[in-house]
Structures are given as C-alpha cells and as structure tokens.
Design an enzyme around this catalytic site. Structure first.
Site, mmCIF file in Angstrom:
data_model
loop_
_atom_site.group_PDB
_atom_site.id
_atom_site.type_symbol
_atom_site.label_atom_id
_atom_site.label_comp_id
_atom_site.label_asym_id
_atom_site.label_seq_id
_atom_site.Cartn_x
_atom_site.Cartn_y
_atom_site.Cartn_z
ATOM 1 N N GLU A 1 -7.881 -2.234 13.431
ATOM 2 C CA GLU A 1 -6.904 -1.145 13.606
ATOM 3 C C GLU A 1 -6.718 -0.537 12.222
ATOM 4 O O GLU A 1 -6.103 -1.166 11.350
ATOM 5 C CB GLU A 1 -5.566 -1.696 14.121
ATOM 6 C CG GLU A 1 -5.661 -2.525 15.397
ATOM 7 C CD GLU A 1 -6.037 -1.713 16.603
ATOM 8 O OE1 GLU A 1 -5.846 -0.477 16.586
ATOM 9 O OE2 GLU A 1 -6.570 -2.300 17.560
ATOM 10 N N GLU B 1 -6.007 9.657 3.866
ATOM 11 C CA GLU B 1 -4.741 9.096 4.335
ATOM 12 C C GLU B 1 -3.839 8.865 3.127
ATOM 13 O O GLU B 1 -4.262 8.235 2.154
ATOM 14 C CB GLU B 1 -4.992 7.770 5.046
ATOM 15 C CG GLU B 1 -3.720 7.208 5.623
ATOM 16 C CD GLU B 1 -3.934 5.860 6.293
ATOM 17 O OE1 GLU B 1 -4.676 5.037 5.739
ATOM 18 O OE2 GLU B 1 -3.348 5.657 7.363
ATOM 19 N N CYS C 1 0.576 4.393 10.528
ATOM 20 C CA CYS C 1 -0.849 4.699 10.623
ATOM 21 C C CYS C 1 -1.094 5.986 11.401
ATOM 22 O O CYS C 1 -2.063 6.679 11.143
ATOM 23 C CB CYS C 1 -1.591 3.526 11.246
ATOM 24 S SG CYS C 1 -0.847 2.956 12.762
ATOM 25 N N LYS D 1 -2.751 -14.169 7.846
ATOM 26 C CA LYS D 1 -2.456 -13.837 6.445
ATOM 27 C C LYS D 1 -1.772 -12.477 6.410
ATOM 28 O O LYS D 1 -2.397 -11.435 6.587
ATOM 29 C CB LYS D 1 -3.721 -13.794 5.573
ATOM 30 C CG LYS D 1 -3.326 -13.804 4.098
ATOM 31 C CD LYS D 1 -4.267 -13.070 3.184
ATOM 32 C CE LYS D 1 -4.140 -11.605 3.146
ATOM 33 N NZ LYS D 1 -2.907 -11.038 2.551
HETATM 34 P P1 NAD Z 1 -4.999 -2.895 3.100
HETATM 35 O O1 NAD Z 1 -6.267 -2.703 3.859
HETATM 36 O O2 NAD Z 1 -5.015 -2.742 1.648
HETATM 37 O O3 NAD Z 1 -4.428 -4.371 3.373
HETATM 38 C C1 NAD Z 1 -4.206 -4.833 4.665
HETATM 39 C C2 NAD Z 1 -4.319 -6.335 4.679
HETATM 40 O O4 NAD Z 1 -5.655 -6.698 4.341
HETATM 41 C C3 NAD Z 1 -3.423 -7.052 3.678
HETATM 42 O O5 NAD Z 1 -2.976 -8.262 4.250
HETATM 43 C C4 NAD Z 1 -4.364 -7.338 2.524
HETATM 44 O O6 NAD Z 1 -3.976 -8.455 1.753
HETATM 45 C C5 NAD Z 1 -5.647 -7.613 3.262
HETATM 46 N N1 NAD Z 1 -6.866 -7.372 2.492
HETATM 47 C C6 NAD Z 1 -7.040 -6.500 1.463
HETATM 48 N N2 NAD Z 1 -8.314 -6.582 1.023
HETATM 49 C C7 NAD Z 1 -8.947 -7.496 1.798
HETATM 50 C C8 NAD Z 1 -10.282 -8.000 1.850
HETATM 51 N N3 NAD Z 1 -11.222 -7.564 1.019
HETATM 52 N N4 NAD Z 1 -10.594 -8.921 2.794
HETATM 53 C C9 NAD Z 1 -9.655 -9.353 3.663
HETATM 54 N N5 NAD Z 1 -8.369 -8.923 3.652
HETATM 55 C C10 NAD Z 1 -8.025 -8.001 2.732
HETATM 56 O O7 NAD Z 1 -3.925 -1.950 3.806
HETATM 57 P P2 NAD Z 1 -2.382 -1.794 3.440
HETATM 58 O O8 NAD Z 1 -2.297 -0.923 2.247
HETATM 59 O O9 NAD Z 1 -1.703 -3.110 3.436
HETATM 60 O O10 NAD Z 1 -1.858 -1.035 4.741
HETATM 61 C C11 NAD Z 1 -1.964 0.319 4.908
HETATM 62 C C12 NAD Z 1 -3.162 0.647 5.782
HETATM 63 O O11 NAD Z 1 -3.035 0.016 7.046
HETATM 64 C C13 NAD Z 1 -3.242 2.117 6.079
HETATM 65 O O12 NAD Z 1 -4.578 2.536 5.968
HETATM 66 C C14 NAD Z 1 -2.763 2.215 7.511
HETATM 67 O O13 NAD Z 1 -3.217 3.329 8.216
HETATM 68 C C15 NAD Z 1 -3.292 0.956 8.086
HETATM 69 N N6 NAD Z 1 -2.561 0.605 9.306
HETATM 70 C C16 NAD Z 1 -3.202 0.764 10.501
HETATM 71 C C17 NAD Z 1 -2.543 0.483 11.689
HETATM 72 C C18 NAD Z 1 -3.230 0.621 13.018
HETATM 73 O O14 NAD Z 1 -2.768 0.020 13.966
HETATM 74 N N7 NAD Z 1 -4.310 1.373 13.120
HETATM 75 C C19 NAD Z 1 -1.219 0.043 11.649
HETATM 76 C C20 NAD Z 1 -0.597 -0.103 10.416
HETATM 77 C C21 NAD Z 1 -1.289 0.173 9.240
#
Ligand code: NAD
Length: 503
Positions: free
Chosen positions: A274, A404, A308, A199
């Site tokens: 991650e 962040e 990230c 997803k």
């Molecule tokens: P997010 O956590 O809001 O969403 C990430 C994914 O999770 C999306 O597909 C979203 O639809 C899904 N999601 C949201 N709520 C959920 C739930 N309750 N249950 C299951 N899935 C759910 O993050 P974002 O805003 O899309 O991305 C930014 C974040 O991602 C930042 O915190 C960034 O640091 C992190 N990130 C980490 C890495 C890494 O490798 N450590 C890499 C890229 C991004």
C-alpha cells in the site's frame, strides 16, 4: 505560538505508559535490543524527546521470526478453532475500546496529530476493524465442484478447495495513522491463523507497543504477535529479507515498496504493498461548489495532508476556477494551527522537523518557478508547525505537482472540458485515489470509468470503509487491504481432486 505542556495534559494511564521502559515484544516476552541500541521519540508539537524505543538488531529480528514460526505450528494456535480466534479478536477489540482515550493521547503525543483525529482513526477505527475482521475467522470457506476431466470420459471426479494460513507475516507500517495501520495488519493475521512480526515506523512506534501489551493481556498465545521496533534501513530491511517470512504486508512509500517487491520476488514471498499517491480531485462544471470547496480543502488539509490519498492535485473547470481557488484559500487562511492535544486546533504540526523541511522544499521549488503560492510557511518556535499551502499557476509537470509531498500542499489547475480533466488527472505515476465532484450522474459514471485509481470517490474524498477493498493502481501498490480481499490474501489456496467410483 504557545505549545501545550503535553505530558501534563495526558491521562494517568497514558503518562504511565510513556514513562515505562520500551522493549521488543518477542515470543510473549519483553526484552531490550540485544545490541543495546535505542532510538529517541520526539513530540512534534514541542520538538522534545519524550521517551526512547529499542533499536532491534539482526539477532532480535531472527528471534522474532523464530518465535512467530514456532507459534505458527504450535497447537495452542494452530489447533485453535476459528470461533476461538474470533473470540480473542473480539476481546482485543474490547480491550482497545476500554482505553481509546489514553491510546489516542499517546498517538497524539507521538505523531503530533489532532486528538480528535487520533480518537477517531487510531483508537476507535481499530476497534471496528477488529470486530469486522473477526467475523471472517469462521467464514473462511473453500468450494466444491463437479469436474469434467474430458480426457477420462469413463471416470468421475470431484474437486474442492481449502484455505490455509499463509504463514508468518512481516508487517511494516508508516507513521501517519500508526495504530490503525498496525491493527489493519494484525486483524487478518489473527482471523486466518497466521502469525506476525510487526515493525512500526520508528517515529511512531508507541501505540504498537501498547497494542502488544493488550494482545498479551487478552490471552493471544505467545509468539503469535511479535512487535519489534527499529529503523527501516536496519530492522525493517532485515525483516523483509528474512527467509523465515512467508508474506510481507507493507504500507509506506513507493520507493521502499519497490525495494520490498524486488526482495520478495527473489524469494517468491507473497506480498502486498500500500504505497504513495498524488491523488486528483476534479471539480467539474456541474459540481455543487458549496460542497466541493470545503471538500477540496479538507481532502488536503485533513491530518495536515499526511494522508496517502490526500487530494493534492485540484483540477477545476475554468468556469469555477477563480471562485474555487479563492474559497479554498480562504479556508486555508482561517485554519487554526496548534498542538494536537489542544481541542481548538484544526491543523496540527507535521510529523517531524525533517519532514517539514521536505514539505517546505517542495513549496519553495514551486515559488522559485514563479507559481502563485498562498501560505506554505514554517512557523517560528518549537515543534514542526507549517501553514497550509495553495499553489496556482504551476506547470503540471513540475515536481511539486508530480511528487508525493505528504503535507498540506494543494496544487490547483484549471481545465476547459472533461477530456482535458481526465488526461490531466491521469498524468501521474501514482494511482491510489481520485475524486470527481458533479451533480450529473452520467458525468460521474464517465469519470469513474476513466480515472486510473484504486478508489474513485464521487462528491466525497478520503472515505474508507472496512467492507471496501483498498489498494492502489500503477505505482501506488500491489494487492488489497481490508474487506474480503484483504483477509483472503492471508491464506493459501489448495485445490483437491478426488476420484469417485464410476456409476
Ligand atoms: P517509508 O516508506 O519511509 O516507511 C514506511 C515503513 O517502512 C517504516 O516502518 C520504515 O521504518 C520502513 N522502512 C523504511 N525503509 C525500509 C526498508 N528499506 N526495508 C523495510 N522497511 C523499511 O514511509 P513513511 O515516510 O513512513 O510513510 C509515508 C508514506 O507511506 C507515504 O508515501 C504514504 O503515501 C504512504 N502511505 C500509504 C498508505 C496506503 O495505504 N497506500 C497509507 C499510509 C501511508
């Protein structure tokens, strides 16, 4: 600012994809969401809706997990020899390579990112990733050993271990490097003989849907790869809570990661996370400033800070502080901000207006606290453009320095000695990345040991490689992606003990 007429700039292939209906890819077939729901997809450079994707319902999530479970046991996949899985992965890599340009265009249109960035990181890196991980398919060996069993001195035993696919993997990805993340989740699944329900983030699902089409085109058996689109609170949550899932591989925010860890623990699912970061970048007294100043600027302004590991806290030895701050601000002020499809742009819009509002609120909070803020303005006109910000004079405990932001916002601090720098660098709940800039090897070693982060860079920042495990400490994650560790985490280890005849 003039925004490009993005659709007109696309290649025929990318445009044709944008205009096609977008469904859910379940069991090798495309279908609309059972509830009929759709979600609009917006181009961040123009603010216009470009297409719609399906919003998967509970019935769709059930169907996708059921398809993945069926495929896991089906001989078309379960009995495929490792070298044939490897060959399928190499074919998928070739198929992506054959259309890197159109994939990058779709990604840029959807995420707003620079075309140069999406070419390198969303289109080309997945090709290398698949080729690297493909080799693991035929190298998943166990071990054999002679056992002691000291309480049975008259008997002899041999031991062996064997690796099996962990099962059905739920993969959830964020919006900042969409295709790359999707392939990083998919590759170990294919190498180890697992199956997947992916997803992608609802904001940037398009390339994952094209990836599903390519999986079908290269002959990956039906049900091995399933892609469902939908919201995090809807399809995402239903997927991770689904009893038919064996492992969750999540990249996203720490807050959602925490919820997933709790849910996974309840059902003893395997998981790796991650998550977010607030990475320090330390410019020591012995740093080469010609290298460190542009290094620091691009560690935070690259991909509009939507990385990230972005170097969002810059710690500078007091002797160099004024020069470094001035140098980074000069770069920030000279950056050309524009649409991702314009090759002249150096920084593209943020991923959405909503995200820009969040980023801007952090900058305004710093301003309100009396900090010295350079840049950090929402630009007039359509799209979600935002000028890079460099903030000085902020209390290190302020939320703008601790949370962040995921945007081009740098907070600068000075330090008097290495002890102080290390203490400041580690004053964070995150532990994803950190870098130290120095020409002194002993200094580099000292920081490498002391910085609390999954990856520590020396005289560079934000570099990842497929051969290096990638993961976060503290609230930045659990487990590792990439490299041997990332592949093996998709296997179950079984130990065998065999009684051997006595001599
Ligand atoms: P997010 O956590 O809001 O969403 C990430 C994914 O999770 C999306 O597909 C979203 O639809 C899904 N999601 C949201 N709520 C959920 C739930 N309750 N249950 C299951 N899935 C759910 O993050 P974002 O805003 O899309 O991305 C930014 C974040 O991602 C930042 O915190 C960034 O640091 C992190 N990130 C980490 C890495 C890494 O490798 N450590 C890499 C890229 C991004």
């Amino acid at each position: 600012m003039t925004t490009a007429n993005d659709l007109a700039l696309l290649s025929d292939k990318a445009r044709a994809f944008i205009h096609r209906d977008k469904g859910l890819f379940i069991g090798g077939e495309w279908r609309a969401a059972s509830g009929g729901g759709t979600i609009g997809v917006v181009d961040p450079s123009s603010g216009e809706e470009i297409t719609r994707i399906a919003d998967a319902s509970k019935a769709d999530v059930d169907a996708a997990v059921a398809a993945a479970r069926r495929a896991l046991g089906d001989s078309a996949w379960a009995d495929l020899q490792p070298f044939r899985r490897e060959a399928l992965m190499l074919r998928l890599a070739d198929a992506i390579e054959a259309e890197t340009r159109s994939l990058a265009e779709i990604e840029t249109l959807n995420s707003g990112k620079l075309i140069g960035n999406t070419m390198l990181f969303d289109a080309e890196l997945p090709v290398h990733s698949l080729r690297y991980v493909a080799g693991w398919a035929s190298r998943l060996n166990g071990e054999t050993m002679d056992l002691s069993v000291p309480y049975l001195p008259d008997m002899r035993f041999s031991g062996f271990t064997r690796r099996y696919p962990v099962g059905v993997v739920a993969a959830i990805t964020p919006w900042n490097v969409p295709l790359c993340m999707a392939v990083w989740k998919l590759a170990p699944v294919l190498a180890t003989g697992c199956t997947i329900v992916l997803k992608p983030a609802e904001q940037t699902s398009l390339t994952a849907l094209r990836l599903a089409e390519l999986c079908a085109e290269v002959g990956i058996p039906d049900g091995v790869v399933n892609v469902i689109t939908g919201t995090g609170a809807g399809a995402g949550r239903m997927l991770v809570n689904h009893p038919g899932i064996d492992k969750i591989n999540f990249t996203g925010s720490t807050e959602v990661g925490r919820e997933i860890a709790v849910s996974a623990a309840r059902n003893f699912k395997k998981y790796n996370l991650e998550l977010g970061g607030k990475s320090p970048l330390v410019i020591t007294e012995s740093a080469d400033l010609d290298q460190a100043i542009p290094g620091a600027a691009w560690a935070i302004f690259g991909n509009s800070g939507q990385n990230c590991c972005a170097g969002s806290r810059m710690l500078v030895h007091e002797k160099h502080y004024d020069a470094v701050l001035a140098g980074v601000r000069e770069i920030a002020g000279s950056i050309k901000i524009g649409p991702g499809l314009d090759p002249q742009s150096q920084v593209a819009p943020l991923s959405s207006r909503l995200h820009r509002d969040r980023v801007s609120a952090h900058v305004e909070a710093a301003r309100a606290s009396g900090a010295d803020v350079f840049g950090g303005e929402c630009l007039d006109g359509p799209g979600s453009y935002f000028s890079p910000a460099v903030i000085a004079g902020l209390d290190h405990g302020h939320s703008t320095a601790q949370e962040e932001i995921f945007g081009p916002v740098l907070c600068a601090f000075s330090f008097a000695n290495d002890d102080e720098a290390i203490a400041l660098a580690n004053q964070t709940r995150f532990g994803l990345g950190a870098s130290v800039w120095t020409r002194d090897i002993d200094c580099a070693d000292r920081y490498f040991d002391a910085l609390e982060a999954g990856t520590v860079w020396i005289n560079t920042h934000n570099i990842l490689d497929l051969a290096m495990p990638f993961g976060g400490d503290k609230e930045s994650g659990v487990g590792h992606e990439l490299a041997r560790e990332g592949v093996l985490s998709h296997t179950r280890l079984r130990s065998g003990i065999k009684a051997r005849p006595s001599r």
